[in-house]
Design a protein around this motif. Structure first.
Motif, mmCIF file in Angstrom:
data_model
loop_
_atom_site.group_PDB
_atom_site.id
_atom_site.type_symbol
_atom_site.label_atom_id
_atom_site.label_comp_id
_atom_site.label_asym_id
_atom_site.label_seq_id
_atom_site.Cartn_x
_atom_site.Cartn_y
_atom_site.Cartn_z
ATOM 1 N N UNK B 230 -6.337 3.902 2.826
ATOM 2 C CA UNK B 230 -7.462 3.728 3.748
ATOM 3 C C UNK B 230 -6.940 2.997 4.954
ATOM 4 N N UNK B 231 -7.698 2.000 5.465
ATOM 5 C CA UNK B 231 -7.087 1.134 6.468
ATOM 6 C C UNK B 231 -7.172 -0.308 5.993
ATOM 7 N N UNK B 232 -6.086 -1.000 6.224
ATOM 8 C CA UNK B 232 -5.987 -2.396 5.805
ATOM 9 C C UNK B 232 -6.905 -3.219 6.699
ATOM 10 N N UNK B 233 -7.741 -4.068 6.081
ATOM 11 C CA UNK B 233 -8.688 -4.870 6.872
ATOM 12 C C UNK B 233 -8.696 -6.306 6.386
ATOM 13 N N UNK B 234 -9.281 -7.146 7.212
ATOM 14 C CA UNK B 234 -9.507 -8.528 6.847
ATOM 15 C C UNK B 234 -10.979 -8.847 7.127
ATOM 16 N N UNK B 235 -11.683 -9.295 6.108
ATOM 17 C CA UNK B 235 -13.089 -9.683 6.280
ATOM 18 C C UNK B 235 -13.122 -11.201 6.411
ATOM 19 N N UNK B 269 -11.105 -12.442 3.172
ATOM 20 C CA UNK B 269 -10.609 -11.489 2.179
ATOM 21 C C UNK B 269 -9.723 -10.450 2.855
ATOM 22 N N UNK B 270 -8.644 -10.091 2.165
ATOM 23 C CA UNK B 270 -7.721 -9.069 2.635
ATOM 24 C C UNK B 270 -7.892 -7.866 1.714
ATOM 25 N N UNK B 271 -8.073 -6.681 2.283
ATOM 26 C CA UNK B 271 -8.274 -5.533 1.401
ATOM 27 C C UNK B 271 -8.121 -4.219 2.138
ATOM 28 N N UNK B 272 -8.512 -3.150 1.460
ATOM 29 C CA UNK B 272 -8.400 -1.802 2.016
ATOM 30 C C UNK B 272 -9.797 -1.261 2.245
ATOM 31 N N UNK B 273 -10.046 -0.796 3.444
ATOM 32 C CA UNK B 273 -11.345 -0.190 3.739
ATOM 33 C C UNK B 273 -11.290 1.281 3.326
ATOM 34 N N UNK B 274 -12.242 1.679 2.497
ATOM 35 C CA UNK B 274 -12.256 3.050 1.984
ATOM 36 C C UNK B 274 -13.666 3.609 2.082
ATOM 37 N N UNK B 310 -11.766 -2.527 -0.959
ATOM 38 C CA UNK B 310 -11.062 -2.770 -2.227
ATOM 39 C C UNK B 310 -10.178 -3.994 -1.970
ATOM 40 N N UNK B 311 -10.517 -5.120 -2.608
ATOM 41 C CA UNK B 311 -9.925 -6.407 -2.232
ATOM 42 C C UNK B 311 -8.553 -6.585 -2.874
ATOM 43 N N UNK B 312 -7.585 -6.974 -2.034
ATOM 44 C CA UNK B 312 -6.217 -7.215 -2.497
ATOM 45 C C UNK B 312 -5.936 -8.714 -2.651
ATOM 46 N N UNK B 313 -6.567 -9.527 -1.805
ATOM 47 C CA UNK B 313 -6.123 -10.910 -1.714
ATOM 48 C C UNK B 313 -7.229 -11.755 -1.102
#
Lengths: 336, 532
Positions: B230-235, B269-274, B310-313
């Motif tokens: 997807x695209x890597x995002x930061x919330x 939060x660091x994750x992937x936007x899908x 989808x949260x990675x970190x």
């Protein structure tokens, strides 16, 4: 006498029945009058050619001394009788030796201006306005979008880039006759006195310009001496536009592709050609100068040829001047 | 304005990233405040002129020139702003040394809608064609000169010999004309202290896993996760402000109101936007593209292409900065944190169990879902470090897809490659088996060595059948032609291409001089991949 009885297009070129000659014929004819030395106007193989001394010299350089069986020098401003009409050559300001040809018969005068420009150019004679009844104008840059900036500013842009990127080679594409010498001359006038490297195709014409009193400074052939690309880092190399697409260009260090042409006004044109530094330097009039010339020349009728005839004809209509496109075949856009 | 206009012109035509950086750094160094800061804001699309609507431009020019002459010019030039800049009646000499950029920006930002035509016209009157182009591009809000925010920030980092991560971290707390930023970069003031809420944290990135890497690593030191495409995002949600940032720190909150509504926490939060539903189906990258780069998103699009993270970190929980904790510690925080969030908008990335690198290698080659592009391996003890440190995190992508295609067109490159035909359009066979024809499926300009480039260039020159400007059409039929093995990361459906497919990240992986063109692949091979 009507205009078309004095000059009209034929497949060979613009024909004058009373004088039985062609102006800038595209195929061999018995008698040709040639405005200037560019390849699409001056061609070899005619029986008799009349042109300015410099145009004849340039034709001899390009095509060899036997480019025609006989040649006749046209002196600036001196009327010469040919058949039932009189012709006079006047400076056109396009390239060295370039002329407009005034053709006169029974009190009707048509000026075939060939290619011309109005801007000061240190490498050729200045354009001369010749009053006439019918003026034949070119329309290479005959669109209001073409407004050439001051060439000094364009040269300054090139020199700024050379200073900003001293590790790169600036390759300036310029048409071999006229544009190349003008760019070099303007660089010199701007105070650039480093050696300028030139493509082999420019050598003879640059030498000729020197003999005509156009000092071009130190020119060196753009050949590799010791096989190192770094030889040309920081240098300006001038070559024909096509040479930069050629394998020849691979000898230069991280080149900046520059191109000196009126077409460079349009960014997409520059982009399509892979030009990184467009230099808007033209041997032709821009739109304002074409309009100004039409206004000043005082002709009752304007014939518009090679280029974007439609817009210039429209301009004349808006000025309530009679105008028509003159469809001549075989002339190319500048350096395209 | 003159220097800015020249900068735009040069950036537009300079393909090399490093040369663009040099142009930017030189400009920032030579230009005083506030002009340079406003230029920076213009480059990254941060200037807004509410009183000036692009629609007034056509009306302005039609009052000033014959519509037929304008139309002929527009047809030739092709770009409205550029055409107006060229045909504007006051010629090309401009006023003196040009207007200061700050004055132009100031006038444009304060002007009312009713005064706008008069004010814009007065600015154009005093300008050269090149300056007019710059003004009109500012007004229409689309510079399109190939400068990303990231590139501009890199230029700032180069200017001040600073780390780009420092600039990223400060970025959203700064405002045009960025005088405090420039002062710090030039060493005449302290680092600015950001005032804004919800600031972006520079992202931690990974290195590709190579065959020489993993034999040296102990699998027990690492965990593995699927690498989602997807695209890597930061919330970021702090002090009542919520932002969604791309991996490069662009604020993309505006495109995702549905997601932002679900951000009811304080933390980072660091994750992937899908696109899709965490519990159900995860949709393709093509579907995600329906949501990207949109200024406004209709309710229909939001319903049709719902997004989730989808949260990675986790980088921060409440007031606590967690970046100095180990990954395993952060992971515990993350699981507890996400458990309280809207399950339709957030879930936690699952681990991929493995006991040896060989086992993980097998798994990354056969991902269980088409939107997985491989695995990530992360050291259990890794702290969250911005940038791309070597060692703690690896990405291990599945092998690219490949197809054998035939070279159809070649275009001259630029810069160092100006004399080479280095950009290639290639096609595969389509149509009936007894009368197949080539249909273009993509374009690539890298993946080959300099020596191979010379060989292809020679092939192009020797087999040219037609030319259009810088493009050559190359002989390509059942008997003759050059076959490329093309590698790519995925396929999207495309209505813009005749073939109906668009490749992601295509490159030439091998030259198949040995392969007869008739044995190149057919379009059906690609079409079947679309359905997968």
């Amino acid at each position: 006498m009507r205009g078309q009885d004095l000059l009209h297009p034929r497949p060979e070129g613009l024909y004058c029945p009373p004088g039985d000659f062609f102006i800038d014929p595209v195929r061999p004819v018995a008698r040709a009058l040639v405005t200037h030395g560019h390849g699409d106007h001056a061609r070899p193989g005619n029986t008799a050619v009349m042109a300015t001394q410099q145009t004849l010299d340039i034709m001899a350089i390009r095509y060899g001394a036997d480019f025609a069986q006989t040649s006749q020098v046209a002196e600036w401003g001196v009327p010469v009788k040919i058949g039932d009409c009189t012709v006079t050559f006047h400076p056109a300001g396009h390239v060295l030796g370039s002329a407009q040809i005034a053709v006169e018969c029974d009190g009707l005068r048509i000026v075939a201006s060939g290619d011309y420009k109005r801007r000061p150019d240190p490498s050729c004679q200045a354009f001369e306005l010749v009053p006439c009844d019918i003026f034949i104008t070119e329309a290479t840059f005959g669109l209001p979008a073409f407004r050439h900036p001051d060439s000094k500013a364009e040269i300054a842009k090139l020199l700024r880039s050379v200073a900003q990127f001293p590790d790169r080679t600036h390759m300036v594409g310029a048409y071999a006759l006229g544009k190349a010498q003008r760019v070099i001359k303007e660089l010199r006038d701007a105070g650039y006195d480093e050696p300028i490297y030139i493509h082999g195709a420019l050598q003879k014409l640059c030498d000729y310009y020197e003999t005509q009193g156009i000092a071009l400074g130190e020119l060196k052939p753009a050949t590799l001496e010791k096989g190192s690309k770094q030889d040309f880092a920081g240098a300006i190399v001038v070559g024909t536009p096509s040479s930069f697409a050629d394998r020849w260009a691979r000898r230069f260090a991280d080149p900046v592709a520059a191109f000196a042409s009126g077409w460079m006004q349009v960014r997409q044109r520059a982009r399509q050609r892979g030009v990184e530094l467009p230099l808007i330097i033209s041997d032709h009039c821009d739109w304002d100068e074409l309009c100004e010339t039409i206004d000043e020349v005082g002709a009752e009728e304007i014939w518009v040829t090679h280029g974007r005839e439609e817009a210039l004809v429209r301009y004349c209509e808006l000025k309530q001047l009679r105008a028509q496109p003159l469809h001549l075949v075989g002339y190319e856009d500048e350096a395209e | 304005m003159r220097a800015f206009a020249e900068l735009l012109d040069r950036l537009l035509l300079t393909p090399s990233r490093n040369r663009k950086l040099q142009l930017l750094v030189d400009y920032f160094r030579a230009t005083p405040d506030p002009d340079r800061g406003l230029a920076l804001a213009a480059l990254i699309g941060d200037l807004d002129f509410p009183g000036v609507k692009p629609a007034i431009l056509r009306a302005m020019i039609s009052e000033r020139m014959d519509p037929v002459l304008f139309g002929l010019s527009y047809n030739f030039v092709g770009d409205l702003a550029e055409t107006i800049s060229l045909v504007w009646p006051t010629g090309n000499s401009g006023a003196g040394d040009g207007l200061p950029l700050a004055g132009v920006v100031d006038q444009l930002s304060r002007v009312s809608r009713s005064d706008a035509p008069k004010v814009v016209a007065a600015l154009l009157d005093q300008s050269t064609a090149s300056e007019r182009f710059a003004i009109l591009k500012l007004v229409t809000g689309s510079l399109r000169i190939g400068v990303s925010a990231r590139l501009a920030k890199q230029a700032l980092a180069d200017l001040g010999q600073a780390d780009i991560n420092e600039i990223e971290e400060l970025w959203h707390g700064l405002h045009a004309p960025y005088a405090d930023l420039f002062a710090w970069l030039e060493g005449v003031a302290d680092k600015p202290v950001p005032q804004a809420q919800a600031l972006f944290r520079p992202v931690m990135l990974s290195n590709p896993m190579t065959e020489t890497d993993y034999p040296k690593l102990d699998p027990a030191d690492y965990c593995a996760e699927w690498k989602w495409d997807g695209i890597r995002v930061q919330v970021v949600a702090m002090n009542g402000a919520q932002r969604l940032y791309s991996r490069t720190g662009d604020d993309i909150s505006g495109s995702f109101p549905d997601l932002m509504q679900a951000v009811n926490f304080e933390g980072v939060i660091d994750g992937e936007l899908l696109v899709g539903d965490p519990q159900g189906r995860t949709a393709t990258f093509s579907d995600l593209q329906q949501r990207l780069n949109r200024k406004s998103v209709s309710a229909k699009v939001q319903a049709q292409f719902p997004v989730f993270v989808r949260c990675y970190d986790i980088l921060q929980a409440g007031e606590d900065d967690l970046r100095t904790l180990s990954f395993i510690e952060r992971r515990k925080h993350l699981e507890a944190f996400v458990a309280d969030l809207d399950p339709t908008r957030f879930d936690v990335s699952r681990f991929v169990p493995f006991s040896s690198w060989e086992e993980l290698d097998e798994k990354r080659k056969r991902p269980p879902h088409p939107i997985i592009e491989g695995v990530m391996a992360k050291r259990w003890d890794s702290t969250y470090v911005p940038g791309r440190p070597k060692g703690p995190w690896f990405k291990w992508k599945r092998d690219p897809y490949t197809v054998d295609a035939v070279l159809m067109y070649a275009q001259r490159g630029s810069g160092r490659r100006a004399s080479f035909y280095s950009d290639y359009t290639f096609g595969v066979w389509s149509g009936p088996e007894d009368a197949p024809e080539l249909v273009p499926v993509g374009k690539a300009y890298f993946g080959f060595t300099d020596a191979e480039l010379k060989q292809i260039d020679k092939f192009v020159r020797d087999n040219t059948i037609d030319r259009f400007g810088p493009v050559r059409s190359v002989r390509a039929n059942r008997e003759t032609g050059l076959v490329f093995e093309v590698a790519f990361e995925g396929l999207n459906r495309s209505t813009r291409h005749k073939s109906g497919v668009a490749m992601r990240f295509p490159r030439i992986s091998r030259l198949r001089w040995d392969k007869p063109t008739a044995e190149a692949d057919r379009i059906e091979v690609l079409q079947s991949m679309l359905e997968g």
